[in-house]
Design an enzyme around this catalytic site. Structure first.
Site, mmCIF file in Angstrom:
data_model
loop_
_atom_site.group_PDB
_atom_site.id
_atom_site.type_symbol
_atom_site.label_atom_id
_atom_site.label_comp_id
_atom_site.label_asym_id
_atom_site.label_seq_id
_atom_site.Cartn_x
_atom_site.Cartn_y
_atom_site.Cartn_z
ATOM 1 N N CYS A 10 59.282 40.347 96.797
ATOM 2 C CA CYS A 10 58.077 41.132 97.060
ATOM 3 C C CYS A 10 56.978 40.557 96.181
ATOM 4 O O CYS A 10 57.153 40.445 94.967
ATOM 5 C CB CYS A 10 58.332 42.594 96.702
ATOM 6 S SG CYS A 10 56.790 43.520 96.556
ATOM 7 N N CYS A 17 58.238 48.166 99.838
ATOM 8 C CA CYS A 17 58.948 48.758 98.705
ATOM 9 C C CYS A 17 57.994 49.597 97.851
ATOM 10 O O CYS A 17 56.782 49.630 98.095
ATOM 11 C CB CYS A 17 59.610 47.666 97.868
ATOM 12 S SG CYS A 17 58.462 46.743 96.839
ATOM 13 N N GLU A 22 53.426 19.132 107.030
ATOM 14 C CA GLU A 22 54.747 19.064 107.670
ATOM 15 C C GLU A 22 54.598 18.973 109.171
ATOM 16 O O GLU A 22 53.789 19.694 109.778
ATOM 17 C CB GLU A 22 55.554 20.338 107.397
ATOM 18 C CG GLU A 22 56.000 20.546 105.993
ATOM 19 C CD GLU A 22 56.820 21.840 105.870
ATOM 20 O OE1 GLU A 22 57.382 22.299 106.892
ATOM 21 O OE2 GLU A 22 56.869 22.390 104.756
ATOM 22 N N TRP A 80 65.099 25.583 114.546
ATOM 23 C CA TRP A 80 64.968 27.038 114.471
ATOM 24 C C TRP A 80 64.561 27.685 115.789
ATOM 25 O O TRP A 80 64.406 28.881 115.843
ATOM 26 C CB TRP A 80 64.022 27.429 113.333
ATOM 27 C CG TRP A 80 62.811 26.554 113.164
ATOM 28 C CD1 TRP A 80 62.682 25.525 112.273
ATOM 29 C CD2 TRP A 80 61.581 26.607 113.902
ATOM 30 N NE1 TRP A 80 61.445 24.940 112.398
ATOM 31 C CE2 TRP A 80 60.746 25.587 113.386
ATOM 32 C CE3 TRP A 80 61.100 27.394 114.944
ATOM 33 C CZ2 TRP A 80 59.460 25.350 113.879
ATOM 34 C CZ3 TRP A 80 59.818 27.157 115.423
ATOM 35 C CH2 TRP A 80 59.017 26.141 114.896
ATOM 36 N N ASN A 119 55.385 27.523 98.989
ATOM 37 C CA ASN A 119 55.601 26.935 100.314
ATOM 38 C C ASN A 119 55.361 28.005 101.358
ATOM 39 O O ASN A 119 55.996 29.063 101.334
ATOM 40 C CB ASN A 119 57.037 26.429 100.460
ATOM 41 C CG ASN A 119 57.253 25.714 101.785
ATOM 42 O OD1 ASN A 119 56.658 24.671 102.030
ATOM 43 N ND2 ASN A 119 58.081 26.289 102.650
ATOM 44 N N GLU A 120 54.422 27.735 102.242
ATOM 45 C CA GLU A 120 54.161 28.627 103.377
ATOM 46 C C GLU A 120 54.158 30.093 102.952
ATOM 47 O O GLU A 120 55.035 30.881 103.348
ATOM 48 C CB GLU A 120 55.169 28.394 104.499
ATOM 49 C CG GLU A 120 55.037 27.023 105.124
ATOM 50 C CD GLU A 120 55.930 26.824 106.329
ATOM 51 O OE1 GLU A 120 56.940 27.542 106.462
ATOM 52 O OE2 GLU A 120 55.623 25.957 107.160
ATOM 53 N N ARG A 165 65.610 32.301 101.951
ATOM 54 C CA ARG A 165 64.457 32.023 101.085
ATOM 55 C C ARG A 165 63.383 33.067 101.351
ATOM 56 O O ARG A 165 63.539 33.884 102.248
ATOM 57 C CB ARG A 165 63.926 30.605 101.340
ATOM 58 C CG ARG A 165 63.404 30.427 102.753
ATOM 59 C CD ARG A 165 62.795 29.053 102.954
ATOM 60 N NE ARG A 165 62.441 28.888 104.349
ATOM 61 C CZ ARG A 165 61.982 27.769 104.885
ATOM 62 N NH1 ARG A 165 61.835 26.693 104.149
ATOM 63 N NH2 ARG A 165 61.672 27.704 106.160
ATOM 64 N N PHE A 189 70.420 20.290 110.902
ATOM 65 C CA PHE A 189 70.185 19.605 112.178
ATOM 66 C C PHE A 189 68.701 19.515 112.541
ATOM 67 O O PHE A 189 68.332 19.321 113.690
ATOM 68 C CB PHE A 189 71.012 20.240 113.295
ATOM 69 C CG PHE A 189 72.482 20.055 113.064
ATOM 70 C CD1 PHE A 189 73.037 18.779 113.001
ATOM 71 C CD2 PHE A 189 73.313 21.149 112.850
ATOM 72 C CE1 PHE A 189 74.384 18.595 112.743
ATOM 73 C CE2 PHE A 189 74.660 20.983 112.588
ATOM 74 C CZ PHE A 189 75.212 19.698 112.536
#
Ligand code: GAL
Length: 678
Positions: free
Chosen positions: A122, A167, A313, A321, A156-157, A118, A363
Site C-alpha cells: 500500500c 486499507c 519496454e 500475460w 517500475n510501472e 509483485r 515464456f
C-alpha cells in the site's frame, strides 16, 4: 548533446538508446560475462538494472549487499554500456511483508493480498514508505557515483497491478487529503452532493475509501479517490526523486509509464521527469495494434513537451500475460521500433535482456531467447542494434503536430463513472473513434491537457470532455476566440470538477461553442444505426449515442447534418458555428467513418498538409515526419505482411537504403524507409 535538460550528457548528440531490462540476479556469475559480450554484439548501449532486486540488495532487514550489483555495473561500464539504475521498490522482499504484514494492500472487499508476485504494497503504508526510502537512499549512496550510470529510474510501472488500496492506512491518508482539499465537512458534503441517499457526513472520520457498497458508490467520492490515489503515488515518487537527485543531480531521471494507464494522471507526473519513458505491448493479434500503438506514442510525446521520451519496454516478440500470446511476425519488432522513433522517441528498449529460466515471465520473449543466438529474434535485434548504432541524422529532429486531442485524466475518471447514462462509454473508444481516421490519413496529432496553452495548434479534437472546469473551458473558448478550430463531440461540458451537472442545456461553460442547445441525450440500443443526412443529400450513419438537440436559434450554429431515421428524425447532429475568430464543429453522435471524414475535410489542419510531400500510401502503411531546421525526414512504415509501395511525389533521399528515392518506393513486408527531404 541529448537530454541537455540535465547536466551530464546521457548520450552523444544524434545517438539513440538501445537495450533493455537486465536482471543479472536471476543468473549465475559466469553468465554475466556472456551477457556483456552479447550486449556489445547486439549494439546495446543502455540497460535497466536493479529493478526487482530488493531481496538481493537487502536480504534481511537492514543488512545490505551491494557488492554484486557494483560488479555488474563495473562490467557494464568497462564495456561502454550505460546503466539506467532502478530503485527496487516495486517488489518488497518476503521478510518485509512477513514483518510488516499490513504493508500488503487490501481490496475493496477487505481481503488482503498475499506475498508471491509483485506490487504488493500500500503506497500509504508508513512502514513501506520508510523502508522504501531507506533502500532508495542506499542505492543512491552505494552506486550514485558509478561511472556507468546514465539515468535514474524510480520504481517500475507505478500503480500497475494494484492501483487502488482500501486499507485503514489508505483510508486515513484519504481523509487527511480531503480535509486539506475541502477544509470543512460542510464543503465536502456540498462537493459530494451527499444529500443524495442520506450520505451526509458529520465528521471526516466517517469517510471511507470507496470500499464495496451494496450498489453504486457516490461518483464524486470515487472521483476524489482516484485523484487522491494518483497524488499518493506521486508523493512517493517525489520522495524517491529527491533522494536520487540529491545524490546525482546531473543525470536524467525517469519512471516507466504505461501509455493509457487510467490510475495515474500522467500530465501531472510528467512535469517531474527529465525523460518520459513508456512500456508498450501492442497485441500482434489485433489488426488495430499499429494504430493504437501510434496513439500511445503520441500521448507519451505530448505529456511533457519539453523533455525527450523513450520506449523503456516493448517485447522482441511475445508477451506471456495475454490469454493467447501471438508472436510478432518477422520484421514487426523492427517496424514497431521505427514507429516509436518516427513519432519522436530517443531510444527503444525491451523487457528483457535474457529470457528467464524460472518465474512468472519465463515464456516472455527477450533479446536473448531460451534458444540463444540460434533464435530468429537474435538476428532481428542485432540487425536493429547495428542500424541504430548512429549517429542518426534524424535523431534530434522534432515531430510537429498541427492538431491535438484534448484529454484529461480527471475527465477519463469521471466520464466512465457508474452514474453515466451509458456505462459502455469508454474514453479509449472515444479517443480511437476520433484518432484512428486521422492516423490513416497520416495526420499527426499531439495530445493536450485542457489546461495547457492550446495556441500552438490549428485544430483541436475534443472527444467527450464530460468533466471540464470553468478554467479549462475558458482556455478552450479563448483558443477558439483567437482563431482556433475545435471539433467537439457529444457528452462534453456536462459536469464540473466535482462531477456536479452544469444545469441548463448541456455544455456548461462550453455552451457558447456548441452550435445548438442539447436538451437531453439518448444512448442508442446496441443494434441501432441511425441515418444521417448532410446538406448536399449525402447519407451516412451513426451509432451508440444521440444528443437530442434543439434547432439552432439566432447566432447559434448552422446545421450541417441531421438524423433522418428513427424516433429522433430531424434532430441536428452536426453543426458548424463561429466563435470569435475561430470555428467549432459539434458532433452529436458517433458518426461512421465517412461522416467523420466529412467533418475533418472541413478543417485544413486535419487534411494531409504541405509536409505530406504528396506521397501516396497504400493500406497499412504509416507515415510520420520528423523535422529539423535543415531537413524533413519522412518515415514510412509497412505494418503488413505483404509488400507495399509508396508513390513519392517529391523526390528525396532514402536514408536507410542510402540512395536517392524518386517515384516508387517499394516496402517489403514490415519494411521501413526514412526519406530525407530538403
Ligand atoms: C511490464 C513490466 C515488466 C514485465 C513486462 C512483461 O509491465 O514492467 O517488468 O513484467 O511488463 O510484459
Amino acid at each position: 548533446m541529448q537530454f541537455s535538460a540535465v547536466g551530464a550528457p546521457a548520450m552523444p548528440a544524434g545517438h539513440l538508446f538501445y537495450g533493455g531490462d537486465y536482471n543479472p540476479e536471476q543468473w549465475p556469475r559466469e553468465v554475466w560475462d556472456e551477457d556483456v559480450r552479447l550486449m556489445r554484439e547486439a549494439g546495446v548501449n543502455l540497460v535497466t538494472v536493479g529493478i526487482f532486486a530488493w531481496a538481493h540488495l537487502e536480504p534481511t532487514e537492514g543488512r545490505f549487499e551491494f557488492g554484486w550489483l557494483r560488479e555488474v555495473l563495473d562490467l557494464l561500464g568497462e564495456a561502454g554500456i550505460g546503466v539506467d539504475l532502478a530503485t527496487p521498490t516495486a517488489a518488497p522482499p518476503p521478510w518485509l511483508t512477513t514483518r510488516y504484514p499490513d504493508v500488503l494492500p487490501v481490496d475493496e472487499r477487505g481481503s488482503r493480498y498475499s506475498h508471491g508476485s509483485r506490487q504488493h504494497f500500500c503506497i500509504c503504508n508508513p512502514a513501506y514508505r520508510s523502508l522504501a526510502r531507506r533502500i532508495v537512499e542506499r542505492v543512491a549512496a552505494e552506486l550514485g557515483s558509478h561511472q556507468a550510470l546514465r539515468m535514474w529510474h524510480a520504481h517500475n510501472e507505478y500503480a500497475c497491478h494494484v492501483p487502488y488500496c482500501y486499507c485503514d492506512h489508505h483510508a486515513r491518508a484519504f481523509r487527511s487529503w480531503l480535509e486539506r482539499r475541502y477544509g470543512s465537512v460542510q464543503a465536502l458534503n456540498d462537493a459530494w452532493g451527499s444529500a443524495f441517499w442520506s450520505q451526509r457526513y458529520s465528521d471526516f472520520a466517517e469517510v471511507m475509501p470507496p470500499r464495496m457498497t451494496p450498489t453504486f458508490a457516490n461518483p464524486s467520492q470515487l472521483l476524489d479517490y482516484k485523484r487522491f490515489t494518483s497524488e499518493a503515488f506521486l508523493e512517493e515518487f517525489l520522495e524517491e526523486k529527491q533522494v536520487l537527485k540529491a545524490a546525482r543531480p546531473d543525470i536524467p531521471l525517469t519512471t516507466n509509464f504505461m501509455g493509457f494507464l487510467k490510475a495515474l494522471d500522467y500530465f501531472a507526473w510528467a512535469r517531474e521527469l527529465d525523460v518520459v519513458s513508456t512500456d508498450n505491448y501492442p497485441d500482434p493479434a489485433d489488426p488495430r495494434s499499429a494504430a493504437l500503438s501510434a496513439m500511445h506514442y503520441d500521448l507519451i510525446r505530448s505529456l511533457n513537451k519539453n523533455v525527450p521520451w523513450i520506449v523503456m519496454e516493448q517485447t522482441t516478440s511475445r508477451v506471456n500475460w495475454r490469454e493467447h500470446n501471438v508472436p510478432k511476425s518477422p520484421g514487426q519488432m523492427r517496424a514497431l521500433s521505427y514507429q516509436a522513433l518516427a513519432r519522436g522517441a530517443s531510444g527503444v528498449l525491451f523487457f528483457q535482456w535474457r529470457a528467464s529460466r524460472s518465474g512468472a515471465e519465463k515464456f516472455h520473449s527477450a533479446l536473448v531467447s531460451h534458444s540463444g543466438q540460434a533464435s530468429p529474434v537474435w538476428a532481428e535485434v542485432t540487425q536493429l542494434g547495428r542500424e541504430l548504432a548512429g549517429p542518426e541524422p534524424w535523431a534530434t529532429a522534432k515531430v510537429r503536430a498541427d492538431a491535438a486531442v484534448v484529454f484529461s485524466w480527471a475527465n477519463w475518471w469521471a466520464v466512465e463513472s457508474s452514474s453515466s447514462p451509458a456505462h459502455d462509454l469508454k474514453m479509449q473508444d472515444q479517443l480511437a473513434w476520433m484518432y484512428l481516421p486521422l492516423y490513416r490519413r497520416s495526420v499527426t496529432l499531439d495530445f493536450a491537457s485542457p489546461a495547457e496553452p492550446l495556441q500552438p495548434y490549428q485544430a483541436l479534437l475534443v472527444p467527450s470532455l464530460y468533466l471540464v472546469t470553468e478554467d479549462e473551458a475558458a482556455n478552450i473558448r479563448s483558443y477558439v476566440e483567437q482563431g482556433g478550430t475545435a471539433v467537439i463531440s457529444f457528452w462534453s461540458g456536462i459536469v464540473d470538477s466535482r462531477d456536479r451537472v452544469y444545469l441548463g442545456p448541456y455544455g456548461g461553460p462550453l455552451r457558447p461553442l456548441i452550435g445548438c442547445d442539447i436538451l437531453d441525450v439518448a444512448p442508442l440500443a446496441p443494434a441501432d444505426v441511425v441515418e444521417v443526412e448532410w446538406e448536399d443529400g449525402t447519407k451516412t450513419s451513426a451509432t451508440f449515442w444521440l444528443d437530442i438537440a434543439a434547432e439552432p436559434q439566432g447566432q447559434q450554429g448552422k446545421v450541417l447534418a441531421r438524423v433522418t431515421s428513427g424516433p429522433w428524425a430531424g434532430t441536428p447532429v452536426v453543426t458548424a458555428s463561429q466563435y470569435g475568430k475561430g470555428s467549432v464543429y459539434y458532433i452529436g453522435s458517433r458518426l461512421d467513418h465517412d461522416g467523420l471524414q466529412r467533418v475533418y475535410d472541413l478543417v485544413p489542419a486535419l487534411r494531409p498538409g504541405p509536409t505530406d510531400f504528396g506521397s501516396r500510401l497504400t493500406d497499412g502503411v504509416e507515415r510520420v515526419v520528423r523535422r529539423s531546421p535543415d531537413h524533413d525526414y519522412e518515415f514510412v512504415i509497412n505494418h503488413t505482411d505483404n509488400d507495399r509501395k509508396v508513390l513519392l511525389a517529391t523526390p528525396g533521399y532514402d536514408v536507410l537504403g542510402e540512395r536517392p528515392a524518386d517515384g516508387t518506393l517499394p516496402l517489403g513486408r514490415r519494411g521501413v524507409a526514412v526519406v530525407r527531404h530538403g
